[in-house]
Write an enzyme that holds these catalytic residues in place. Structure first.
Site, PDB file in Angstrom:
ATOM      1  N   CYS A   2       0.873  -1.162   0.000  1.00  0.00           N
ATOM      2  CA  CYS A   2       0.000   0.000   0.000  1.00  0.00           C
ATOM      3  C   CYS A   2       0.913   1.216   0.000  1.00  0.00           C
ATOM      4  O   CYS A   2       2.118   1.094   0.127  1.00  0.00           O
ATOM      5  CB  CYS A   2      -0.860  -0.013   1.245  1.00  0.00           C
ATOM      6  N   ARG A  27       0.996   1.724  -5.967  1.00  0.00           N
ATOM      7  CA  ARG A  27       1.203   0.668  -4.983  1.00  0.00           C
ATOM      8  C   ARG A  27      -0.085  -0.075  -4.635  1.00  0.00           C
ATOM      9  O   ARG A  27      -0.057  -1.066  -3.910  1.00  0.00           O
ATOM     10  CB  ARG A  27       1.798   1.261  -3.701  1.00  0.00           C
ATOM     11  N   TRP A  74      -3.761  -1.790  -1.253  1.00  0.00           N
ATOM     12  CA  TRP A  74      -3.844  -3.014  -2.048  1.00  0.00           C
ATOM     13  C   TRP A  74      -4.244  -4.098  -1.066  1.00  0.00           C
ATOM     14  O   TRP A  74      -3.494  -4.434  -0.157  1.00  0.00           O
ATOM     15  CB  TRP A  74      -2.499  -3.323  -2.705  1.00  0.00           C
ATOM     16  N   ASN A  98       1.478  -0.259   5.619  1.00  0.00           N
ATOM     17  CA  ASN A  98       1.833  -0.950   4.388  1.00  0.00           C
ATOM     18  C   ASN A  98       2.571  -2.214   4.786  1.00  0.00           C
ATOM     19  O   ASN A  98       3.554  -2.137   5.517  1.00  0.00           O
ATOM     20  CB  ASN A  98       2.741  -0.051   3.529  1.00  0.00           C
ATOM     21  N   GLY A  99       2.094  -3.377   4.333  1.00  0.00           N
ATOM     22  CA  GLY A  99       2.775  -4.634   4.658  1.00  0.00           C
ATOM     23  C   GLY A  99       1.801  -5.635   5.236  1.00  0.00           C
ATOM     24  O   GLY A  99       0.591  -5.539   5.018  1.00  0.00           O
ATOM     25  N   GLU A 480       6.078 -12.827 -22.127  1.00  0.00           N
ATOM     26  CA  GLU A 480       5.814 -11.444 -21.715  1.00  0.00           C
ATOM     27  C   GLU A 480       4.582 -10.888 -22.460  1.00  0.00           C
ATOM     28  O   GLU A 480       3.759 -10.181 -21.875  1.00  0.00           O
ATOM     29  CB  GLU A 480       7.067 -10.599 -21.992  1.00  0.00           C
ATOM     30  N   LYS A 484       1.342  -9.492 -20.555  1.00  0.00           N
ATOM     31  CA  LYS A 484       0.857  -8.122 -20.757  1.00  0.00           C
ATOM     32  C   LYS A 484      -0.610  -8.146 -21.170  1.00  0.00           C
ATOM     33  O   LYS A 484      -1.419  -7.363 -20.671  1.00  0.00           O
ATOM     34  CB  LYS A 484       1.651  -7.397 -21.867  1.00  0.00           C
ATOM     35  N   GLU A 487      -2.940  -9.299 -18.203  1.00  0.00           N
ATOM     36  CA  GLU A 487      -3.067  -8.375 -17.061  1.00  0.00           C
ATOM     37  C   GLU A 487      -3.822  -7.107 -17.429  1.00  0.00           C
ATOM     38  O   GLU A 487      -4.473  -6.501 -16.582  1.00  0.00           O
ATOM     39  CB  GLU A 487      -1.711  -8.049 -16.436  1.00  0.00           C
ATOM     40  N   HIS A 503       3.730 -30.510 -28.718  1.00  0.00           N
ATOM     41  CA  HIS A 503       3.713 -31.373 -27.537  1.00  0.00           C
ATOM     42  C   HIS A 503       2.485 -31.121 -26.664  1.00  0.00           C
ATOM     43  O   HIS A 503       2.481 -31.457 -25.487  1.00  0.00           O
ATOM     44  CB  HIS A 503       5.003 -31.189 -26.731  1.00  0.00           C
ATOM     45  N   LYS A 603       1.620  -1.990  -8.338  1.00  0.00           N
ATOM     46  CA  LYS A 603       2.915  -1.805  -8.993  1.00  0.00           C
ATOM     47  C   LYS A 603       4.050  -2.425  -8.181  1.00  0.00           C
ATOM     48  O   LYS A 603       4.985  -2.980  -8.729  1.00  0.00           O
ATOM     49  CB  LYS A 603       3.144  -0.301  -9.158  1.00  0.00           C
TER      50      LYS A 603
HETATM   51  C1  F6R Z   1       3.862  -6.902 -15.200  1.00  0.00           C
HETATM   52  C2  F6R Z   1       4.579  -6.356 -14.067  1.00  0.00           C
HETATM   53  C3  F6R Z   1       4.954  -7.285 -12.968  1.00  0.00           C
HETATM   54  C4  F6R Z   1       6.311  -6.900 -12.362  1.00  0.00           C
HETATM   55  C5  F6R Z   1       6.609  -7.779 -11.155  1.00  0.00           C
HETATM   56  C6  F6R Z   1       7.979  -7.480 -10.570  1.00  0.00           C
HETATM   57  O1  F6R Z   1       3.627  -5.932 -16.169  1.00  0.00           O
HETATM   58  O2  F6R Z   1       4.834  -5.183 -13.997  1.00  0.00           O
HETATM   59  O3  F6R Z   1       4.966  -8.609 -13.403  1.00  0.00           O
HETATM   60  O4  F6R Z   1       7.290  -7.038 -13.342  1.00  0.00           O
HETATM   61  O5  F6R Z   1       5.635  -7.576 -10.169  1.00  0.00           O
HETATM   62  O6  F6R Z   1       8.071  -6.172 -10.117  1.00  0.00           O
HETATM   63  P1  F6R Z   1       9.479  -5.496  -9.877  1.00  0.00           P
HETATM   64  O7  F6R Z   1      10.145  -5.368 -11.201  1.00  0.00           O
HETATM   65  O8  F6R Z   1       9.180  -4.171  -9.250  1.00  0.00           O
HETATM   66  O9  F6R Z   1      10.261  -6.408  -8.966  1.00  0.00           O
END
Ligand code: F6R
Length: 608
Positions: A2, A27, A74, A98-99, A480, A484, A487, A503, A603
């Site tokens: 958070c 966050r 969050w 936060n935590g 990736e 993307k 998500e 396979h 994030k």
């Molecule tokens: C996807 C994304 C997440 C982060 C992951 C790691 O678009 O952003 O998969 O890559 O949560 O986050 P960091 O790089 O901050 O350790």
């Protein structure tokens, strides 16, 4: 994960707290809340959902106090309702957290027995009651907080506001970051310097176990043992970055389009362009020539960057690489040799699983290289070598520019280790460096595919499932691409190594499922063409992302070609990242989804 803020202000602080929370919404954005002292008494406003709901609430019922705390959530424990929103309060105090408080159940039972009534499902509320209980027993606020902290298990950053205490805020950190900001007659607390950038660039960071007592006159720091300590003030660079969308509709669009610039900036930091050589911008406290094996640990998109780099380290530096997602690695108890090298990759530098991997590897005697985007992050502080990505603040929750900058740094590390180990001849280094220098221009050129992608994205917005295929370094990129898309658009997507198709996943192919094939003109292009033929033969709909001429020559029946500029194959993923990001972005926008803040995500993932 958070975001928390506290402000001891010269005038009403609610507007400033909201401004700071906007910068912390990355966050988490399940709910938001704020508490201030109104004529000395605690008052709260909270709202479910994004910060704009709290702003509306504040318009209806303003707060005018000159000291306050705020939170953007969050959700971990309890649904994202208004009741569960922070700040949590008692008759004595309000707190934002936060935590995760791991022993909240035991503490809650104990406090309930003592007569405390709990009103939320959160773990955080227990902190409010625990400190209140100690204050009811006669302790003043800062002693009550310091007596409470050792009773809490888990990871946290906390900010407290106290009833009838107009010149007091208390902050504490264990396992989650907390910054103190110094202003003109004002003092601040924030989860990061970015949140405080509109008010001050003079920042100090709490260290593990610290507690800080703020008044408008300054800050008094105590370490975990209660000793008074000094925490150095530093100038934060956060305010130098513009945190706005410019002319873009979303931060994500802006960040995708910034990539030519930030990849260029990052490469310039690691390369001597005139010499055509790698020049690492830091001292390496171990012998690069002696690197025998590398371990890479990361999560999500950062993991995909690490997986791509495995191909580079193995091919260019001839070093075997173990790579695992950090949530597995941290508990796998992998044997590691003392003096070996572990690379952690993380945009935020705070991701809990990656940080735990770093600490495990360190315990095993490994040298730690942190590829991070936030220079002041915990991972940066705990790494032996900090290899910064110069992407600038990434606000869109889905990682884009941080990913390509991670790739750029990892490519330079592969060249540096290759040179040190003698596996990379001088002329090959010069050629690779030339290829890297060409990347920003190629990224800019690749943006030209956007109109074509908008058309593709309109079709994708109507499907249920999408398959991404790639070989070699296009395989991590296929993963990736799928990550993307799912998500951002919530469409189910999977990434596969193209050779794995037969396979199992080939059973999925039919005319309803688009198959996005990443096929730069590299050594395995012909193999990928064979896989496309397998898809076409079964009526699959192929969207080919490839270099235009090679794609034409491939003579496979494809539904659409996204024609990319001609890119030298080794570092092609840094350019081919652009179309996969644009596909996810435009598909989400067509579907009316929030591209910057997808549902359920945050994030910075500072919990397990
Ligand atoms: C996807 C994304 C997440 C982060 C992951 C790691 O678009 O952003 O998969 O890559 O949560 O986050 P960091 O790089 O901050 O350790």
């Amino acid at each position: 994960m958070c975001g928390i803020v506290g402000i001891l202000g010269a005038g009403p602080v609610a507007g400033q707290i909201v401004e700071a929370l906007k910068r912390l919404e990355y966050r988490g954005y399940d709910s938001a809340g704020i508490a201030t002292l109104e004529s000395g008494r605690l008052a709260r406003r909270r709202a479910e959902g994004k910060l704009k709901n709290l702003e509306l609430r504040l318009l209806e019922e303003p707060l005018r106090g000159a000291v306050g705390i705020g939170h953007t959530r969050w959700a971990t424990h309890g649904k994202p309702t208004e009741t569960n929103a922070h700040p949590h309060a008692s008759h004595r105090l309000a707190v934002v957290h936060n935590g995760i408080i791991e022993n909240f159940r035991e503490l809650r039972e104990e406090l309930t027995r003592k007569g405390h009534a709990f009103s939320t499902e959160t773990d955080s509320e227990v902190v409010a009651h625990l400190v209140t209980d100690l204050m009811d027993g006669g302790l003043p606020p800062h002693e009550a907080v310091m007596a409470a902290l050792p009773q809490l298990k888990g990871a946290f950053a906390l900010a407290f506001l106290f009833d009838r205490q107009g010149d007091l805020l208390i902050g504490a950190r264990r396992g989650a970051p907390l910054a103190v900001g110094y202003g003109e007659g004002e003092m601040y607390l924030g989860s990061d310097a970015l949140a405080l950038a509109p008010f001050t660039d003079t920042i100090a960071y709490l260290e593990e176990g610290d507690c800080v007592v703020l008044s408008r006159a300054g800050a008094a720091y105590h370490d975990a043992s209660g000793r008074v300590v000094n925490r150095a003030k530093q100038k934060s660079l956060a305010s130098a970055f513009m945190i706005d969308k410019g002319n873009y509709r979303h931060f994500m669009a802006k960040e995708i389009h910034e990539q030519a610039e930030v990849v260029g900036r990052t490469l310039a930091h690691y390369l001597d362009m005139s010499e055509g050589a790698v020049r690492l911008p830091f001292d390496v406290p171990f012998d690069l020539a002696g690197v025998e094996r590398l371990t890479i640990s990361a999560c999500g998109t950062a993991y995909m960057a690490g997986l791509t780099a495995k191909y580079w380290f193995e091919r260019i530096a001839r070093v075997p690489v173990d790579i695992d997602v950090a949530s597995e690695f941290r508990y796998r108890e992998a044997p590691m040799t003392r003096g070996g090298v572990t690379i952690v990759v993380s945009q935020s530098g705070e991701t809990a699983d990656t940080l735990a991997s770093l600490r495990y590897a360190k315990q095993c005697g490994q040298n730690i290289v942190g590829v991070v985007n936030v220079a002041t992050s915990t991972m940066a502080r705990e790494s032996d070598v900090v290899a910064l990505t110069l992407a600038g603040p990434e606000i869109g929750v889905a990682s884009t520019k941080a990913f390509t900058c991670q790739l750029a740094v990892l490519a330079c590390l592969a060249l540096a280790i290759g040179r040190a180990r003698g596996t990379l001849a001088r002329d090959a280094e010069r050629r690779f460096v030339d290829e890297l220098i060409a990347l920003p221009g190629l990224i800019a050129e690749a943006m030209g595919v956007e109109p074509k992608i908008e058309a593709v994205a309109r079709d994708l917005s109507r499907v249920r499932d999408v398959l991404y295929l790639g070989r070699g370094t296009s395989y991590p990129l296929a993963l990736e691409g799928a990550l993307k898309l799912k998500e951002l658009s919530y469409i189910h997507a999977e990434g596969y190594a193209a050779g794995e198709l037969k396979h199992g996943p080939i059973a999925l192919i039919d005319e309803a499922m688009p198959v996005i094939v990443l096929a730069p003109n590299d050594a395995v292009f012909e193999k990928t063409v064979s896989n496309m033929q397998e898809v076409a033969a079964r009526g699959g709909r192929i969207i080919l992302i490839g270099d235009g001429d090679a794609a034409k020559a491939a003579s496979v029946d494809v539904e659409a070609v996204i024609a990319m500029p001609v890119v030298a194959p080794t570092f092609a993923p840094i350019v081919y990242a652009i179309p996969i990001q644009l596909i996810a972005y435009h598909t989400a926008v067509f579907m009316g989804k929030d591209a910057d803040q997808p549902r359920n995500l945050a994030k910075s993932v500072t919990v397990e």
